[in-house]
Scaffold this motif. Structure first.
Motif, PDB file in Angstrom:
ATOM      1  N   ASP A 111       0.831  -1.209   0.000  1.00 40.26           N
ATOM      2  CA  ASP A 111       0.000   0.000   0.000  1.00 40.26           C
ATOM      3  C   ASP A 111       0.865   1.257   0.000  1.00 40.26           C
ATOM      4  OD1 ASP A 111      -2.228  -1.637   0.065  1.00 40.26           O
ATOM      5  OD2 ASP A 111      -2.683  -1.258   2.186  1.00 40.26           O
ATOM      6  N   LEU A 112       1.951   1.227   0.761  1.00 39.38           N
ATOM      7  CA  LEU A 112       2.870   2.364   0.804  1.00 39.38           C
ATOM      8  C   LEU A 112       3.481   2.608  -0.576  1.00 39.38           C
ATOM      9  CD1 LEU A 112       4.493   4.385   2.655  1.00 39.38           C
ATOM     10  CD2 LEU A 112       6.247   2.604   2.713  1.00 39.38           C
ATOM     11  N   GLU A 113       3.937   1.562  -1.217  1.00 39.93           N
ATOM     12  CA  GLU A 113       4.558   1.702  -2.540  1.00 39.93           C
ATOM     13  C   GLU A 113       3.569   2.166  -3.599  1.00 39.93           C
ATOM     14  OE1 GLU A 113       6.331  -2.163  -2.973  1.00 39.93           O
ATOM     15  OE2 GLU A 113       8.231  -1.469  -2.145  1.00 39.93           O
ATOM     16  N   ALA A 114       2.296   1.859  -3.397  1.00 43.18           N
ATOM     17  CA  ALA A 114       1.268   2.251  -4.366  1.00 43.18           C
ATOM     18  C   ALA A 114       0.780   3.684  -4.154  1.00 43.18           C
ATOM     19  CB  ALA A 114       0.082   1.297  -4.281  1.00 43.18           C
ATOM     20  N   ASP A 115       1.167   4.307  -3.061  1.00 45.81           N
ATOM     21  CA  ASP A 115       0.714   5.667  -2.749  1.00 45.81           C
ATOM     22  C   ASP A 115       1.470   6.670  -3.626  1.00 45.81           C
ATOM     23  OD1 ASP A 115       0.152   8.199  -1.678  1.00 45.81           O
ATOM     24  OD2 ASP A 115       0.090   7.437   0.379  1.00 45.81           O
ATOM     25  N   ALA A 116       0.772   7.207  -4.603  1.00 43.24           N
ATOM     26  CA  ALA A 116       1.401   8.125  -5.571  1.00 43.24           C
ATOM     27  C   ALA A 116       1.823   9.448  -4.944  1.00 43.24           C
ATOM     28  CB  ALA A 116       0.434   8.377  -6.736  1.00 43.24           C
ATOM     29  N   SER A 117       1.291   9.768  -3.765  1.00 40.24           N
ATOM     30  CA  SER A 117       1.644  11.041  -3.133  1.00 40.24           C
ATOM     31  C   SER A 117       3.030  10.999  -2.489  1.00 40.24           C
ATOM     32  CB  SER A 117       0.598  11.419  -2.082  1.00 40.24           C
ATOM     33  OG  SER A 117       0.675  10.561  -0.960  1.00 40.24           O
ATOM     34  N   LEU A 118       3.602   9.817  -2.393  1.00 40.33           N
ATOM     35  CA  LEU A 118       4.928   9.681  -1.784  1.00 40.33           C
ATOM     36  C   LEU A 118       5.978   9.486  -2.857  1.00 40.33           C
ATOM     37  CD1 LEU A 118       3.962   7.216   1.071  1.00 40.33           C
ATOM     38  CD2 LEU A 118       4.327   9.678   1.262  1.00 40.33           C
ATOM     39  N   GLY A 119       7.095  10.116  -2.686  1.00 44.18           N
ATOM     40  CA  GLY A 119       8.195   9.948  -3.628  1.00 44.18           C
ATOM     41  C   GLY A 119       8.883   8.607  -3.434  1.00 44.18           C
ATOM     42  N   LYS A 120       9.471   8.109  -4.492  1.00 45.69           N
ATOM     43  CA  LYS A 120      10.141   6.811  -4.434  1.00 45.69           C
ATOM     44  C   LYS A 120      11.311   6.810  -3.450  1.00 45.69           C
ATOM     45  CE  LYS A 120       8.816   5.153  -9.002  1.00 45.69           C
ATOM     46  NZ  LYS A 120       7.871   4.180  -8.523  1.00 45.69           N
ATOM     47  N   THR A 121      12.021   7.932  -3.363  1.00 44.53           N
ATOM     48  CA  THR A 121      13.139   8.009  -2.427  1.00 44.53           C
ATOM     49  C   THR A 121      12.642   7.923  -0.992  1.00 44.53           C
ATOM     50  OG1 THR A 121      14.430   9.319  -3.984  1.00 44.53           O
ATOM     51  CG2 THR A 121      15.112   9.400  -1.673  1.00 44.53           C
ATOM     52  N   ALA A 122      11.546   8.607  -0.684  1.00 51.41           N
ATOM     53  CA  ALA A 122      10.982   8.560   0.672  1.00 51.41           C
ATOM     54  C   ALA A 122      10.540   7.145   1.022  1.00 51.41           C
ATOM     55  CB  ALA A 122       9.818   9.536   0.792  1.00 51.41           C
ATOM     56  N   VAL A 123       9.945   6.474   0.076  1.00 51.47           N
ATOM     57  CA  VAL A 123       9.500   5.098   0.320  1.00 51.47           C
ATOM     58  C   VAL A 123      10.707   4.187   0.551  1.00 51.47           C
ATOM     59  CG1 VAL A 123       8.337   3.097  -0.707  1.00 51.47           C
ATOM     60  CG2 VAL A 123       7.302   5.369  -0.883  1.00 51.47           C
ATOM     61  N   ARG A 124      11.730   4.332  -0.264  1.00 55.74           N
ATOM     62  CA  ARG A 124      12.941   3.514  -0.070  1.00 55.74           C
ATOM     63  C   ARG A 124      13.590   3.805   1.282  1.00 55.74           C
ATOM     64  NH1 ARG A 124      13.839   4.763  -5.599  1.00 55.74           N
ATOM     65  NH2 ARG A 124      15.344   6.352  -4.978  1.00 55.74           N
ATOM     66  N   ASP A 125      13.662   5.081   1.661  1.00 62.70           N
ATOM     67  CA  ASP A 125      14.239   5.437   2.958  1.00 62.70           C
ATOM     68  C   ASP A 125      13.425   4.830   4.103  1.00 62.70           C
ATOM     69  OD1 ASP A 125      16.405   6.818   1.942  1.00 62.70           O
ATOM     70  OD2 ASP A 125      15.435   8.793   2.096  1.00 62.70           O
ATOM     71  N   PHE A 126      12.097   4.886   3.974  1.00 63.23           N
ATOM     72  CA  PHE A 126      11.246   4.291   5.002  1.00 63.23           C
ATOM     73  C   PHE A 126      11.498   2.787   5.098  1.00 63.23           C
ATOM     74  CE2 PHE A 126       7.519   1.970   6.348  1.00 63.23           C
ATOM     75  CZ  PHE A 126       7.281   2.552   7.581  1.00 63.23           C
TER      76      PHE A 126
END
Length: 145
Positions: free
Chosen positions: A58-73
């Protein structure tokens, strides 16, 4: 679903018995192990591997988040998460870094929070009773109509 509230004490090896009701709710997922991580509040959260995978999808599918932020998380989550399998008596060991995050020393309140299990210092959990009741009273009409 994980439901109920229980208070237990850590043994000398920092293990705690998962209540039978929660072990039953986890079912076969216990054989894969539970993922323990730092909660957003001062507690330890246990997810089944399937539930944690769904949260990350779900986090990875959230378009409002940048890919870098998701990877850092995901990097941060990976570094503060461990998998535990209960022993034959239903006990799991709570690692020191997670106990420190939750200020757990001896007495632990275990709470089934529907899709996860939380482990709280009994003292910290008790001190938040007023806030829990207020949140429930505020949201119950919205949830239950």
């Amino acid at each position: 679903m994980f439901l109920g509230e229980f208070t237990h004490s850590l043994d000398k090896e920092f293990r705690i018995a998962l209540p039978a009701r929660l072990r039953e709710a986890a079912g076969e997922a216990l054989t894969e192990g539970l993922c323990l991580t730092c909660g957003a509040e001062p507690c330890i959260v246990a997810y089944t591997q399937a539930r944690l995978a769904k949260l990350l999808a779900d986090l990875e599918a959230d378009a409002s988040l940048g890919k870098t932020a998701v990877r850092d998380f995901k990097r941060a989550l990976g570094s503060i998460t461990t998998t535990v399998v209960p022993d034959s008596q239903g006990r799991i060991r709570l690692p020191e870094f997670l106990r420190a995050h939750a200020a757990i020393e001896k007495d632990v309140t275990i709470v089934g929070v529907v899709d996860a299990i939380e482990f709280w210092s009994a003292a910290v959990y008790g001190s938040r009773e007023t806030a829990r009741r207020a949140a429930y009273q505020r949201l119950a009409p919205r949830v239950f109509g």
